[in-house]
Design a protein around this motif. Structure first.
Motif, mmCIF file in Angstrom:
data_model
loop_
_atom_site.group_PDB
_atom_site.id
_atom_site.type_symbol
_atom_site.label_atom_id
_atom_site.label_comp_id
_atom_site.label_asym_id
_atom_site.label_seq_id
_atom_site.Cartn_x
_atom_site.Cartn_y
_atom_site.Cartn_z
ATOM 1 N N ASP A 4 0.800 -1.223 0.000
ATOM 2 C CA ASP A 4 0.000 0.000 0.000
ATOM 3 C C ASP A 4 0.833 1.273 0.000
ATOM 4 O OD1 ASP A 4 -2.296 -1.567 0.119
ATOM 5 O OD2 ASP A 4 -2.221 -1.643 2.305
ATOM 6 N N CYS A 5 1.955 1.239 -0.683
ATOM 7 C CA CYS A 5 2.735 2.471 -0.803
ATOM 8 C C CYS A 5 2.702 2.913 -2.257
ATOM 9 C CB CYS A 5 4.170 2.258 -0.334
ATOM 10 S SG CYS A 5 5.214 3.699 -0.654
ATOM 11 N N PHE A 6 2.168 4.109 -2.469
ATOM 12 C CA PHE A 6 2.039 4.667 -3.815
ATOM 13 C C PHE A 6 3.403 4.743 -4.500
ATOM 14 C CE2 PHE A 6 2.602 8.660 -6.183
ATOM 15 C CZ PHE A 6 1.719 8.467 -7.221
ATOM 16 N N ILE A 7 4.414 5.129 -3.753
ATOM 17 C CA ILE A 7 5.733 5.338 -4.365
ATOM 18 C C ILE A 7 6.390 4.002 -4.730
ATOM 19 C CG2 ILE A 7 8.049 6.260 -3.932
ATOM 20 C CD1 ILE A 7 6.654 8.595 -2.494
ATOM 21 N N CYS A 8 6.286 3.019 -3.846
ATOM 22 C CA CYS A 8 6.798 1.681 -4.190
ATOM 23 C C CYS A 8 6.080 1.137 -5.418
ATOM 24 C CB CYS A 8 6.626 0.717 -3.017
ATOM 25 S SG CYS A 8 7.785 0.991 -1.656
ATOM 26 N N ASP A 9 4.774 1.341 -5.488
ATOM 27 C CA ASP A 9 4.001 0.859 -6.646
ATOM 28 C C ASP A 9 4.469 1.533 -7.931
ATOM 29 O OD1 ASP A 9 2.519 -0.813 -5.089
ATOM 30 O OD2 ASP A 9 0.758 0.485 -4.989
ATOM 31 N N ARG A 51 14.459 2.888 -1.809
ATOM 32 C CA ARG A 51 14.124 2.059 -0.653
ATOM 33 C C ARG A 51 12.954 2.695 0.102
ATOM 34 N NH1 ARG A 51 16.225 1.958 4.707
ATOM 35 N NH2 ARG A 51 17.613 3.697 4.225
ATOM 36 N N HIS A 52 12.098 1.856 0.635
ATOM 37 C CA HIS A 52 10.959 2.352 1.414
ATOM 38 C C HIS A 52 11.438 2.758 2.811
ATOM 39 C CE1 HIS A 52 6.671 2.749 2.435
ATOM 40 N NE2 HIS A 52 7.058 2.344 3.636
ATOM 41 N N ALA A 53 11.797 4.034 2.935
ATOM 42 C CA ALA A 53 12.229 4.588 4.224
ATOM 43 C C ALA A 53 11.612 5.975 4.328
ATOM 44 C CB ALA A 53 13.748 4.667 4.276
ATOM 45 N N ALA A 97 4.747 7.908 3.739
ATOM 46 C CA ALA A 97 5.960 7.748 4.553
ATOM 47 C C ALA A 97 7.047 7.030 3.770
ATOM 48 C CB ALA A 97 5.632 7.000 5.837
ATOM 49 N N HIS A 98 7.338 7.550 2.599
ATOM 50 C CA HIS A 98 8.406 7.010 1.749
ATOM 51 C C HIS A 98 9.112 8.245 1.195
ATOM 52 C CE1 HIS A 98 9.648 4.048 -1.675
ATOM 53 N NE2 HIS A 98 10.464 5.094 -1.655
ATOM 54 N N LEU A 99 10.384 8.387 1.515
ATOM 55 C CA LEU A 99 11.097 9.633 1.233
ATOM 56 C C LEU A 99 11.004 10.065 -0.220
ATOM 57 C CD1 LEU A 99 13.010 11.934 2.023
ATOM 58 C CD2 LEU A 99 14.926 10.363 1.663
HETATM 59 ZN ZN ZN Z 1 7.303 2.834 -0.398
#
Ligand code: ZN
Length: 153
Positions: A4-9, A51-53, A97-99
């Motif tokens: 559920d992270c837009f940026i990772c997707d 990276r998801h941070a 919450a993904h930089l």
């Molecule tokens: Zn992410």
């Protein structure tokens, strides 16, 4: 990676965003902001950590080196190719919450009351555009980065 992270997707390519990818390596991903149904402020670039941070304080030294370099290169590219007179940079993180860092140009003749990374959006003469305009911005910036990638900072 996180669920559920837009940026990772976006990095995985499972969702489409406006424009085209400008740059990607093992540490960072660069693209244009996508305002969904609304036109986007042209030249508003997003630099994401791969990276998801959540924030700047979570960067490793290697990531910080990569992030700092691309920040400088993209800022210079936007000034040169889009004729920006100043670059604002902002990490909010209120919504994801993904930089990711917002690189927001200020264009010449922007009245002082609209100076600021959010304020520029309110200027009635600011350049806004939809996907085809955004693609052109992305191509200009990507070409600039390609042509200047060996430049020393
Ligand atoms: Zn992410």
């Amino acid at each position: 990676m996180s669920e559920d992270c837009f940026i990772c997707d976006k990095h995985k390519g499972t969702i489409e965003t406006a424009g085209e990818k400008i740059f990607e390596d093992e540490f960072v991903y660069v693209g244009h902001i996508d305002k969904g149904d609304r036109p986007s402020y042209l030249g508003h670039i997003m630099i994401d950590l791969k990276r998801h941070a959540p924030g700047l304080g979570d960067l490793t030294i290697e990531e910080a080196n990569a992030f700092g370099q691309i920040m400088a290169q993209v800022s210079r590219a936007v000034k040169e190719t889009e004729n920006a007179e100043h670059i604002y940079a902002l990490v909010s993180g209120n919504s994801v919450a993904h930089l990711h860092m917002h690189i927001v140009p200020r264009y010449p003749n922007t009245p002082e009351e609209y100076w600021g990374p959010n304020e520029v959006y309110s200027w009635s003469e600011a350049p806004f555009g939809r996907n085809e305009d955004i693609i052109k911005v992305c191509e200009r910036i990507r070409n600039y980065l390609e042509e200047n990638k060996h430049e020393e900072f």
